[in-house]
Design a protein around this motif. Sequence first.
Motif, PDB file in Angstrom:
ATOM      1  N   LEU A   1       0.841  -1.204   0.000  1.00 17.29           N
ATOM      2  CA  LEU A   1       0.000   0.000   0.000  1.00 17.29           C
ATOM      3  C   LEU A   1       0.874   1.251   0.000  1.00 17.29           C
ATOM      4  CD1 LEU A   1      -2.932  -0.621   2.531  1.00 17.29           C
ATOM      5  CD2 LEU A   1      -3.038  -0.635   0.040  1.00 17.29           C
ATOM      6  N   ALA A   2       1.851   1.289   0.881  1.00 18.24           N
ATOM      7  CA  ALA A   2       2.715   2.465   1.009  1.00 18.24           C
ATOM      8  C   ALA A   2       3.431   2.759  -0.297  1.00 18.24           C
ATOM      9  CB  ALA A   2       3.731   2.253   2.135  1.00 18.24           C
ATOM     10  N   TYR A   3       3.933   1.724  -0.955  1.00 17.68           N
ATOM     11  CA  TYR A   3       4.653   1.899  -2.216  1.00 17.68           C
ATOM     12  C   TYR A   3       3.743   2.447  -3.300  1.00 17.68           C
ATOM     13  CZ  TYR A   3       7.405   0.839  -6.374  1.00 17.68           C
ATOM     14  OH  TYR A   3       8.082   0.927  -7.565  1.00 17.68           O
ATOM     15  N   LEU A   4       2.524   1.894  -3.395  1.00 17.18           N
ATOM     16  CA  LEU A   4       1.589   2.341  -4.427  1.00 17.18           C
ATOM     17  C   LEU A   4       1.199   3.802  -4.233  1.00 17.18           C
ATOM     18  CD1 LEU A   4      -0.163   1.486  -6.879  1.00 17.18           C
ATOM     19  CD2 LEU A   4      -2.004   1.020  -5.238  1.00 17.18           C
ATOM     20  N   PHE A   5       0.882   4.193  -3.009  1.00 21.00           N
ATOM     21  CA  PHE A   5       0.493   5.580  -2.743  1.00 21.00           C
ATOM     22  C   PHE A   5       1.680   6.517  -2.939  1.00 21.00           C
ATOM     23  CE2 PHE A   5      -3.309   3.736  -0.975  1.00 21.00           C
ATOM     24  CZ  PHE A   5      -4.265   4.727  -1.120  1.00 21.00           C
ATOM     25  N   LYS A   6       2.872   6.063  -2.592  1.00 20.91           N
ATOM     26  CA  LYS A   6       4.064   6.892  -2.793  1.00 20.91           C
ATOM     27  C   LYS A   6       4.301   7.131  -4.279  1.00 20.91           C
ATOM     28  CE  LYS A   6       7.363   9.108  -0.690  1.00 20.91           C
ATOM     29  NZ  LYS A   6       7.052  10.187   0.269  1.00 20.91           N
ATOM     30  N   GLN A   7       4.070   6.111  -5.087  1.00 21.00           N
ATOM     31  CA  GLN A   7       4.197   6.258  -6.533  1.00 21.00           C
ATOM     32  C   GLN A   7       3.249   7.330  -7.057  1.00 21.00           C
ATOM     33  OE1 GLN A   7       3.621   2.211  -8.110  1.00 21.00           O
ATOM     34  NE2 GLN A   7       5.638   2.413  -9.048  1.00 21.00           N
ATOM     35  N   LEU A   8       2.002   7.301  -6.582  1.00 21.67           N
ATOM     36  CA  LEU A   8       1.030   8.302  -7.014  1.00 21.67           C
ATOM     37  C   LEU A   8       1.470   9.693  -6.586  1.00 21.67           C
ATOM     38  CD1 LEU A   8      -1.732   9.028  -8.272  1.00 21.67           C
ATOM     39  CD2 LEU A   8      -2.740   8.673  -5.999  1.00 21.67           C
ATOM     40  N   GLN A   9       1.949   9.815  -5.376  1.00 18.20           N
ATOM     41  CA  GLN A   9       2.401  11.115  -4.881  1.00 18.20           C
ATOM     42  C   GLN A   9       3.546  11.660  -5.723  1.00 18.20           C
ATOM     43  OE1 GLN A   9       4.013  11.162  -0.872  1.00 18.20           O
ATOM     44  NE2 GLN A   9       3.125  13.188  -0.481  1.00 18.20           N
ATOM     45  N   ARG A  10       4.444  10.785  -6.144  1.00 19.92           N
ATOM     46  CA  ARG A  10       5.572  11.216  -6.973  1.00 19.92           C
ATOM     47  C   ARG A  10       5.125  11.612  -8.375  1.00 19.92           C
ATOM     48  NH1 ARG A  10       9.636   6.339  -5.038  1.00 19.92           N
ATOM     49  NH2 ARG A  10      10.415   7.359  -3.119  1.00 19.92           N
ATOM     50  N   LYS A  11       4.131  10.902  -8.897  1.00 25.00           N
ATOM     51  CA  LYS A  11       3.628  11.220 -10.233  1.00 25.00           C
ATOM     52  C   LYS A  11       2.905  12.558 -10.247  1.00 25.00           C
ATOM     53  CE  LYS A  11       2.954   6.550 -12.077  1.00 25.00           C
ATOM     54  NZ  LYS A  11       1.933   5.541 -12.485  1.00 25.00           N
ATOM     55  N   ASP A  12       2.053  12.775  -9.245  1.00 29.17           N
ATOM     56  CA  ASP A  12       1.268  14.015  -9.198  1.00 29.17           C
ATOM     57  C   ASP A  12       0.786  14.248  -7.773  1.00 29.17           C
ATOM     58  OD1 ASP A  12      -0.647  16.091  -9.499  1.00 29.17           O
ATOM     59  OD2 ASP A  12      -0.934  15.527 -11.594  1.00 29.17           O
ATOM     60  N   SER A  13       1.460  15.121  -7.076  1.00 29.93           N
ATOM     61  CA  SER A  13       1.130  15.364  -5.668  1.00 29.93           C
ATOM     62  C   SER A  13      -0.248  16.000  -5.510  1.00 29.93           C
ATOM     63  CB  SER A  13       2.191  16.254  -5.014  1.00 29.93           C
ATOM     64  OG  SER A  13       2.280  17.502  -5.677  1.00 29.93           O
ATOM     65  N   ARG A  14      -0.698  16.754  -6.533  1.00 31.48           N
ATOM     66  CA  ARG A  14      -2.034  17.376  -6.446  1.00 31.48           C
ATOM     67  C   ARG A  14      -3.128  16.320  -6.464  1.00 31.48           C
ATOM     68  NH1 ARG A  14      -2.838  20.017 -11.476  1.00 31.48           N
ATOM     69  NH2 ARG A  14      -1.767  18.135 -12.139  1.00 31.48           N
ATOM     70  N   ILE A  15      -2.970  15.324  -7.345  1.00 36.67           N
ATOM     71  CA  ILE A  15      -3.947  14.248  -7.416  1.00 36.67           C
ATOM     72  C   ILE A  15      -3.919  13.433  -6.131  1.00 36.67           C
ATOM     73  CG2 ILE A  15      -4.521  12.084  -8.593  1.00 36.67           C
ATOM     74  CD1 ILE A  15      -5.327  14.532 -10.147  1.00 36.67           C
ATOM     75  N   TYR A  16      -2.732  13.201  -5.618  1.00 33.77           N
ATOM     76  CA  TYR A  16      -2.574  12.475  -4.360  1.00 33.77           C
ATOM     77  C   TYR A  16      -3.319  13.198  -3.233  1.00 33.77           C
ATOM     78  CZ  TYR A  16      -0.145  10.660  -0.208  1.00 33.77           C
ATOM     79  OH  TYR A  16       0.157  10.114   1.021  1.00 33.77           O
ATOM     80  N   ASP A  17      -3.105  14.500  -3.140  1.00 30.52           N
ATOM     81  CA  ASP A  17      -3.764  15.285  -2.087  1.00 30.52           C
ATOM     82  C   ASP A  17      -5.272  15.305  -2.271  1.00 30.52           C
ATOM     83  OD1 ASP A  17      -1.332  15.874  -0.941  1.00 30.52           O
ATOM     84  OD2 ASP A  17      -1.109  17.801  -1.955  1.00 30.52           O
ATOM     85  N   LEU A  18      -5.722  15.448  -3.512  1.00 33.38           N
ATOM     86  CA  LEU A  18      -7.155  15.469  -3.805  1.00 33.38           C
ATOM     87  C   LEU A  18      -7.808  14.156  -3.391  1.00 33.38           C
ATOM     88  CD1 LEU A  18      -9.684  16.726  -5.278  1.00 33.38           C
ATOM     89  CD2 LEU A  18      -8.893  15.504  -7.318  1.00 33.38           C
ATOM     90  N   LEU A  19      -7.165  13.051  -3.735  1.00 27.69           N
ATOM     91  CA  LEU A  19      -7.733  11.740  -3.457  1.00 27.69           C
ATOM     92  C   LEU A  19      -7.837  11.498  -1.963  1.00 27.69           C
ATOM     93  CD1 LEU A  19      -8.785   9.472  -5.227  1.00 27.69           C
ATOM     94  CD2 LEU A  19      -6.530   8.405  -5.120  1.00 27.69           C
ATOM     95  N   LEU A  20      -6.784  11.781  -1.219  1.00 23.55           N
ATOM     96  CA  LEU A  20      -6.819  11.589   0.226  1.00 23.55           C
ATOM     97  C   LEU A  20      -7.902  12.444   0.869  1.00 23.55           C
ATOM     98  CD1 LEU A  20      -4.218   9.972  -0.208  1.00 23.55           C
ATOM     99  CD2 LEU A  20      -3.235  11.156   1.760  1.00 23.55           C
ATOM    100  N   TYR A  21      -8.037  13.674   0.377  1.00 31.19           N
ATOM    101  CA  TYR A  21      -9.033  14.593   0.933  1.00 31.19           C
ATOM    102  C   TYR A  21     -10.451  14.099   0.657  1.00 31.19           C
ATOM    103  CZ  TYR A  21     -11.920  18.794   1.328  1.00 31.19           C
ATOM    104  OH  TYR A  21     -12.923  19.681   1.644  1.00 31.19           O
ATOM    105  N   ARG A  22     -10.715  13.684  -0.586  1.00 36.82           N
ATOM    106  CA  ARG A  22     -12.078  13.307  -0.974  1.00 36.82           C
ATOM    107  C   ARG A  22     -12.528  11.985  -0.364  1.00 36.82           C
ATOM    108  NH1 ARG A  22     -14.701  16.064  -5.172  1.00 36.82           N
ATOM    109  NH2 ARG A  22     -14.024  18.247  -5.044  1.00 36.82           N
ATOM    110  N   VAL A  23     -11.604  11.091  -0.057  1.00 40.63           N
ATOM    111  CA  VAL A  23     -12.006   9.792   0.503  1.00 40.63           C
ATOM    112  C   VAL A  23     -11.733   9.705   2.006  1.00 40.63           C
ATOM    113  CG1 VAL A  23     -11.624   8.663  -1.716  1.00 40.63           C
ATOM    114  CG2 VAL A  23      -9.825   8.573   0.015  1.00 40.63           C
ATOM    115  N   TYR A  24     -11.395  10.839   2.624  1.00 44.54           N
ATOM    116  CA  TYR A  24     -11.176  10.914   4.076  1.00 44.54           C
ATOM    117  C   TYR A  24     -10.070   9.956   4.528  1.00 44.54           C
ATOM    118  CZ  TYR A  24     -15.497  13.631   4.495  1.00 44.54           C
ATOM    119  OH  TYR A  24     -16.461  14.594   4.377  1.00 44.54           O
ATOM    120  N   LEU A  25      -9.055   9.797   3.716  1.00 44.61           N
ATOM    121  CA  LEU A  25      -7.947   8.922   4.087  1.00 44.61           C
ATOM    122  C   LEU A  25      -6.924   9.731   4.874  1.00 44.61           C
ATOM    123  CD1 LEU A  25      -7.042   5.990   3.699  1.00 44.61           C
ATOM    124  CD2 LEU A  25      -5.788   6.713   1.665  1.00 44.61           C
TER     125      LEU A  25
END
Length: 333
Positions: free
Chosen positions: A298-322
Amino acid sequence: MEDKTFKTLEEQIDILKSRNMRFRDEESAKYVLINNSYYGIINSYKELFQQKKAKDSNIDYGNQLFEDVLEDTLLICDFDKSLASILYKYIMMVETTFKSSLSYYISLELGSDQQRYLDKSSYSNGYVIQTGAFKGAYSIEKTFDKVTSRIEDSRITTISHFRESYKNVPPWIVIPTLSLGVVYEWYKLCRSSIKSSVANIFLYPQKPDELKKELFLQAMKTVHLYRNIVAHGSRLMIHEIPLKTRLKERLLKKYLQDDSFSSAYIYERTFRVFALFVSICVLLSNRPAVKSEFIKELAYLFKQLQRKDSRIYDLLLYRVYLPRNFIELLQKI
């Protein structure tokens, strides 16, 4: 009413333009749509970018924080599929152990002869069914009807072999062929000693029995509710389970003895994807190496997303209450 007839790629792009969904260029948009379908990518993830949600408002995907919303949506869609792949692997581990352990303890306590282990007097009646063909009947009737129907199913080779060769289909043959939902309902009907034995396979043995049985039921229900979504490619990250089935934070706090899982902090997350992450970790309590590997993936997959696009990463965490520290929280389980 919105027109639901077939639309060419060009017409689909015109619809996206009318709704202010930006993309790099039309060729890029066509590539995204032909490989994913309008419904599969736009309708599944539109809530993340949609600006107006009132019924009388025009749909508007013109989120000013994102330049190429269509391509960003594809990134989330691909991430969702990768996450589903990880979750499915560990859900199947949990499901296999559940079916195997329930088969074992039913056989140990009730016997392997189907006349004995299907004797309804050895089980509770369950709850009264409110709808459908079994309306007004106890849940044991519906559950055992599904079990006996499976035993009589000649299409399943192992079952037909035991039925024809030994005139008996033991629990360890029929239970693996049942859906997780049916096995879950069967478990709920079992006597307390069987429930405790199965729960002990998953949860820390030193914890109180009643706490373990209640938490086990809730965690397994969460896994059950997400299982088919994960297996069949439905949108995962923004899925929410019914509030009445949400993971109870008070049980987590008692089980883990950790204030990080306090009511105020966890409540909004107990019926969203974080609840699935927590449930899998709880159900892997007695398999620390497997649990650790799950958290690492899980950590690796989310880290990959954060590296690809931190805005999308932040949006996703915010919208799904993660929670931003969700990996740390999972490591405490």
